[in-house]
Design a protein around this motif. Structure first.
Motif, PDB file in Angstrom:
ATOM      1  N   GLN A 279      -2.190   6.977   6.625  1.00 44.45           N
ATOM      2  CA  GLN A 279      -2.751   7.693   5.478  1.00 44.45           C
ATOM      3  C   GLN A 279      -1.723   7.968   4.390  1.00 44.45           C
ATOM      4  OE1 GLN A 279      -3.759   9.618   9.042  1.00 44.45           O
ATOM      5  NE2 GLN A 279      -5.227  10.910   7.953  1.00 44.45           N
ATOM      6  N   LYS A 280      -0.550   8.409   4.785  1.00 44.46           N
ATOM      7  CA  LYS A 280       0.478   8.763   3.808  1.00 44.46           C
ATOM      8  C   LYS A 280       0.930   7.539   3.014  1.00 44.46           C
ATOM      9  CE  LYS A 280       3.106  12.064   4.967  1.00 44.46           C
ATOM     10  NZ  LYS A 280       2.586  13.042   3.972  1.00 44.46           N
ATOM     11  N   ALA A 281       1.091   6.410   3.686  1.00 42.78           N
ATOM     12  CA  ALA A 281       1.516   5.187   3.004  1.00 42.78           C
ATOM     13  C   ALA A 281       0.459   4.719   2.008  1.00 42.78           C
ATOM     14  CB  ALA A 281       1.802   4.087   4.025  1.00 42.78           C
ATOM     15  N   LEU A 282      -0.814   4.844   2.377  1.00 44.87           N
ATOM     16  CA  LEU A 282      -1.891   4.442   1.472  1.00 44.87           C
ATOM     17  C   LEU A 282      -1.910   5.330   0.232  1.00 44.87           C
ATOM     18  CD1 LEU A 282      -4.817   3.721   3.961  1.00 44.87           C
ATOM     19  CD2 LEU A 282      -3.567   2.055   2.589  1.00 44.87           C
ATOM     20  N   PHE A 286      -1.094   3.803  -3.734  1.00 45.35           N
ATOM     21  CA  PHE A 286      -2.092   3.738  -4.795  1.00 45.35           C
ATOM     22  C   PHE A 286      -1.872   4.774  -5.898  1.00 45.35           C
ATOM     23  CE2 PHE A 286      -4.039   1.105  -1.668  1.00 45.35           C
ATOM     24  CZ  PHE A 286      -4.808   0.208  -2.391  1.00 45.35           C
ATOM     25  N   GLY A 287      -1.269   5.887  -5.593  1.00 50.05           N
ATOM     26  CA  GLY A 287      -1.018   6.875  -6.633  1.00 50.05           C
ATOM     27  C   GLY A 287      -2.311   7.369  -7.270  1.00 50.05           C
ATOM     28  N   THR A 288      -2.192   8.170  -8.314  1.00 47.80           N
ATOM     29  CA  THR A 288      -3.376   8.690  -9.000  1.00 47.80           C
ATOM     30  C   THR A 288      -3.132   8.748 -10.503  1.00 47.80           C
ATOM     31  OG1 THR A 288      -2.651  11.001  -8.798  1.00 47.80           O
ATOM     32  CG2 THR A 288      -4.025  10.122  -7.023  1.00 47.80           C
ATOM     33  N   GLY A 389       1.183  -3.383  -7.505  1.00 47.46           N
ATOM     34  CA  GLY A 389       1.460  -3.125  -6.095  1.00 47.46           C
ATOM     35  C   GLY A 389       0.362  -2.383  -5.366  1.00 47.46           C
ATOM     36  N   ALA A 390      -0.624  -1.874  -6.099  1.00 45.58           N
ATOM     37  CA  ALA A 390      -1.715  -1.114  -5.478  1.00 45.58           C
ATOM     38  C   ALA A 390      -2.771  -2.081  -4.958  1.00 45.58           C
ATOM     39  CB  ALA A 390      -2.321  -0.150  -6.487  1.00 45.58           C
ATOM     40  N   THR A 391      -2.534  -2.611  -3.772  1.00 46.08           N
ATOM     41  CA  THR A 391      -3.441  -3.597  -3.185  1.00 46.08           C
ATOM     42  C   THR A 391      -3.598  -3.329  -1.696  1.00 46.08           C
ATOM     43  OG1 THR A 391      -2.759  -5.280  -4.786  1.00 46.08           O
ATOM     44  CG2 THR A 391      -3.875  -6.046  -2.805  1.00 46.08           C
ATOM     45  N   LEU A 392      -4.827  -3.300  -1.250  1.00 46.65           N
ATOM     46  CA  LEU A 392      -5.116  -3.146   0.172  1.00 46.65           C
ATOM     47  C   LEU A 392      -5.304  -4.526   0.776  1.00 46.65           C
ATOM     48  CD1 LEU A 392      -5.776  -1.033   2.433  1.00 46.65           C
ATOM     49  CD2 LEU A 392      -8.185  -1.403   1.863  1.00 46.65           C
ATOM     50  N   GLN A 393      -4.514  -4.837   1.783  1.00 49.76           N
ATOM     51  CA  GLN A 393      -4.632  -6.134   2.430  1.00 49.76           C
ATOM     52  C   GLN A 393      -5.976  -6.255   3.141  1.00 49.76           C
ATOM     53  OE1 GLN A 393      -2.320  -8.474   1.939  1.00 49.76           O
ATOM     54  NE2 GLN A 393      -1.231  -6.963   0.677  1.00 49.76           N
ATOM     55  N   ALA A 394      -6.484  -7.473   3.206  1.00 48.15           N
ATOM     56  CA  ALA A 394      -7.796  -7.707   3.820  1.00 48.15           C
ATOM     57  C   ALA A 394      -7.838  -7.206   5.262  1.00 48.15           C
ATOM     58  CB  ALA A 394      -8.133  -9.190   3.764  1.00 48.15           C
ATOM     59  N   THR A 395      -6.728  -7.345   5.974  1.00 47.61           N
ATOM     60  CA  THR A 395      -6.695  -6.904   7.375  1.00 47.61           C
ATOM     61  C   THR A 395      -6.782  -5.389   7.505  1.00 47.61           C
ATOM     62  OG1 THR A 395      -4.277  -6.988   7.254  1.00 47.61           O
ATOM     63  CG2 THR A 395      -5.402  -8.909   8.180  1.00 47.61           C
ATOM     64  N   LEU A 405     -13.140   0.495   5.887  1.00 53.14           N
ATOM     65  CA  LEU A 405     -12.784   1.267   4.701  1.00 53.14           C
ATOM     66  C   LEU A 405     -13.620   0.784   3.524  1.00 53.14           C
ATOM     67  CD1 LEU A 405      -8.870   1.367   4.915  1.00 53.14           C
ATOM     68  CD2 LEU A 405     -10.513   3.055   5.750  1.00 53.14           C
ATOM     69  N   ALA A 406     -14.044   1.712   2.684  1.00 51.18           N
ATOM     70  CA  ALA A 406     -14.791   1.375   1.474  1.00 51.18           C
ATOM     71  C   ALA A 406     -14.334   2.300   0.355  1.00 51.18           C
ATOM     72  CB  ALA A 406     -16.299   1.504   1.709  1.00 51.18           C
ATOM     73  N   GLY A 407     -14.666   1.926  -0.866  1.00 50.85           N
ATOM     74  CA  GLY A 407     -14.240   2.694  -2.032  1.00 50.85           C
ATOM     75  C   GLY A 407     -13.693   1.759  -3.087  1.00 50.85           C
ATOM     76  N   ASP A 408     -13.661   2.204  -4.343  1.00 47.28           N
ATOM     77  CA  ASP A 408     -13.225   1.314  -5.420  1.00 47.28           C
ATOM     78  C   ASP A 408     -11.812   0.781  -5.216  1.00 47.28           C
ATOM     79  OD1 ASP A 408     -11.722   3.604  -6.007  1.00 47.28           O
ATOM     80  OD2 ASP A 408     -12.939   4.147  -7.752  1.00 47.28           O
ATOM     81  N   TRP A 409     -10.967   1.510  -4.501  1.00 50.68           N
ATOM     82  CA  TRP A 409      -9.574   1.110  -4.300  1.00 50.68           C
ATOM     83  C   TRP A 409      -9.413  -0.018  -3.289  1.00 50.68           C
ATOM     84  CZ3 TRP A 409      -7.070   2.281   0.503  1.00 50.68           C
ATOM     85  CH2 TRP A 409      -7.870   3.002   1.399  1.00 50.68           C
ATOM     86  N   THR A 410     -10.451  -0.297  -2.495  1.00 52.34           N
ATOM     87  CA  THR A 410     -10.340  -1.344  -1.476  1.00 52.34           C
ATOM     88  C   THR A 410     -10.601  -2.731  -2.035  1.00 52.34           C
ATOM     89  OG1 THR A 410     -12.675  -1.168  -0.805  1.00 52.34           O
ATOM     90  CG2 THR A 410     -11.104   0.298   0.279  1.00 52.34           C
TER      91      THR A 410
END
Length: 437
Positions: A279-282, A286-288, A389-395, A405-410
């Motif tokens: 959680q902390k790394a995510l 992504f920041g805000t 750099g704000a990218t969630l890997q497919a895995t 996981l779902a949400g605009d950031w994914t």
């Protein structure tokens, strides 16, 4: 559509009642599942809903929806939601661009070429940049920022200041030097690159909660699903047969076969989750970024010269901002001004920010009618920062079997928009249904 028998389907909990969670729930409910949505707030809608402002429910921000947003239009169709289609009309000083709502790519190119207040060089550079992106399949170099792309395509400084910068900031909510061009390219593909029909604005006849969120909730419940508001999930633990949810105020745990976490990354850090989810790394990756919406109330007959009017920023060092005429959404005389991404405006008080926006509007519209009331709404964590750099890997989107996981950031391609949120909800639902076969 009548609810289908649910005996053959696994139980699904969706944590988060924003647009991603509601889209996922509706898709599953229409397939015969009985999804249960847990939302910590008193009402659903997440970061795109309405709140009581100056005696009436008004949107907590301005969320631009375009006809080219295929996931949004699909969602509205599934829920039987009607929205009005308004031609894309923007004005910035002497510049005015009007795109007919039913025109194709040729009609859009013609509208750009005939746009008022643009020099011939600016029109050529703008159209050439879009065509060049099309020829490259809307692909850009890895890590390229929007600022770098504008420089590489030789966009004139005035065009950047009065067209590209306000547009990109409104879409990405991230300073141009930091914003990922690949995300902006996806939006350009589905708007400017798809013709006038795609660029037409989708506007509800009232506030978001009344016109869209509440009908979505009703559609889910009619199909046998449930949306439980004011129920905060504190912890999720994997068990032998699925997952156990601990909900605030509930003594007994809730058991589900599958889980969808439809929350922003910073909200995940407030829960106890399986160790495989960092959680902390995510949250750090992504920041805000903040967004401020300044509402100005005038006499009901007051209108802007265009649905979207561009004016100077709150301070001399802020980018230009958008003023939206809320009469199109059933609020005559109300103007909403959106201030995107962190900047000098963040140092202003709510009252000073409203006064600065009113002054900027007065510079464009003379004489400006007397402002009857002002209200500022600031959301400090409105979106994630759309950096390269704000990218969630497919895995990472499916960190455990039967947990998604779902949400605009994914979404790796789109920025933090309602389209990305709904798209991610549909994707999570599709994965659940695919696994069941």
């Amino acid at each position: 559509m009548a609810p289908a028998p649910a005996l053959a389907h696994p139980t699904v909990a969706i944590v988060g009642g924003g647009w991603a969670g509601l889209a996922c729930a509706l898709q599953l409910a229409q397939a015969g599942y009985r999804p249960v949505v847990f939302e910590s707030a008193p009402e659903a809608g997440g970061r795109a809903r309405s709140a009581l402002i100056e005696g009436l429910y008004r949107d907590n921000g301005q969320h631009l929806m375009l006809a080219g947003c295929k996931s949004l239009t699909t969602l509205f169709k599934l829920a039987g939601i009607q929205v009005q289609t308004v031609p894309f009309i923007m004005q910035s000083g002497a510049r005015r661009l009007r795109v007919p709502a039913h025109s194709g790519r040729l009609g859009l190119a013609t509208a750009l070429w005939r746009a008022q207040g643009f020099s011939w060089n600016e029109r050529y550079r703008l159209i050439a940049a879009i065509v060049n992106l099309q020829l490259k399949g809307w692909q850009v170099p890895e890590g390229q920022s929007v600022a770098e792309w504008l420089l590489a395509t030789r966009q004139p400084p005035a065009l950047i200041r009065e067209f590209w910068a306000p547009l990109a900031l409104a879409v990405l909510n991230t300073p141009l030097a930091d914003a990922a061009m690949r995300r902006f390219a996806s939006v350009l593909r589905d708007s400017l690159g798809s013709g006038g029909r795609a660029l037409a604005m989708l506007l509800p006849a009232g506030n978001l909660s009344e016109q869209i969120v509440t009908p979505l909730v009703h559609a889910i419940e009619k199909l046998g699903g449930a949306v439980r508001c004011a129920q905060r999930v504190l912890a999720i633990q994997q068990t032998t047969h699925g997952f156990e949810l601990r909900v605030q105020g509930s003594e007994q745990p809730h058991h589900f076969d599958q889980i969808v976490l439809a929350l922003p990354p910073w909200a995940l850090d407030k829960m106890t989750l399986p160790a495989c989810i960092n959680q902390k790394a995510l949250a750090e990756a992504f920041g805000t970024q903040p967004i401020a919406t300044v509402y100005l109330g005038f006499e009901a007959k007051f209108r802007l010269p265009a649905p979207l009017l561009q004016i100077a920023g709150p301070t001399a060092n802020d980018s230009r901002i958008w003023a939206t005429d809320r009469a199109y959404c059933g609020e005559p005389g109300v103007i909403a001004l959106s201030v995107s991404a962190a900047g000098p405006w963040c140092q202003l008080s709510h009252d000073d920010l409203a006064a600065a926006c009113l002054n900027a509007l007065q510079e464009v519209i003379e004489p400006l009618r007397r402002c009857l009331w002002k209200k500022t709404v600031v959301v400090r964590r409105a979106t994630y920062a759309a950096t390269p750099g704000a990218t969630l890997q497919a895995t990472d989107q499916n960190p455990l079997p039967r947990l998604y996981l779902a949400g605009d950031w994914t979404d790796a391609a789109y920025p933090a928009t309602l389209e990305a949120a709904v798209q991610s909800g549909f994707k999570a639902a599709a994965q659940i249904m695919k696994e069941q076969g």
